[in-house]
Design a protein around this motif. Sequence first.
Motif, short mmCIF file in Angstrom:
data_model
loop_
_atom_site.label_atom_id
_atom_site.label_comp_id
_atom_site.label_asym_id
_atom_site.label_seq_id
_atom_site.Cartn_x
_atom_site.Cartn_y
_atom_site.Cartn_z
N THR A 59 0.30 2.72 -5.78
CA THR A 59 0.25 1.40 -5.17
C THR A 59 -1.18 0.96 -4.88
OG1 THR A 59 0.56 2.45 -3.00
CG2 THR A 59 2.53 1.58 -4.10
N ALA A 85 0.08 -6.92 -2.96
CA ALA A 85 0.33 -5.49 -3.23
C ALA A 85 0.92 -5.35 -4.62
CB ALA A 85 1.28 -4.91 -2.19
N TYR A 95 -3.25 -2.29 -2.54
CA TYR A 95 -3.03 -3.32 -1.54
C TYR A 95 -4.29 -4.14 -1.33
CZ TYR A 95 0.98 -0.41 -0.43
OH TYR A 95 2.15 0.31 -0.51
N LYS A 125 -3.58 -3.82 4.04
CA LYS A 125 -3.61 -2.37 3.93
C LYS A 125 -3.29 -1.73 5.28
CE LYS A 125 -6.62 -1.19 1.00
NZ LYS A 125 -7.92 -0.93 0.34
#
Length: 121
Positions: free
Chosen positions: A57, A48, A59, A64
């Motif tokens: 952000t 991440a 991931y 996720k």
Amino acid sequence: VQLQASGGGLVQAGSSLRLSCAASRRIFSSSVIAWFRQTPGKEREFVARARWGSGVTYYADSVKGRFTASRGNSANTAWLQMSSLKPDDTAIYYCAMGQDSSGSPSDYNYWGQGTQVTVSS
């Protein structure tokens, strides 16, 4: 800049853990804080990352919906909240700081020492 990752441990599958990454100075808004993990014999894997200023952000597909990268409770601390942990999440987790929002370890200049996360089935 020195980074220190902490918060790892031994937990059962389905549990949660929060990792912390403490920087030796204030983290600038232009910085990216990323989390990677590594198991023996494998390459370091992107988990991440978060742009410090905007909070945007990204991931890995494998985490996720279960992991959340965020700012911590101070100007120099980042968190990785991990939920619904699976045995496959077992690894040494590293935090890293860079300027480019990237999933490649080579784009990060500063690294913490790593913290072990072990998830039992």
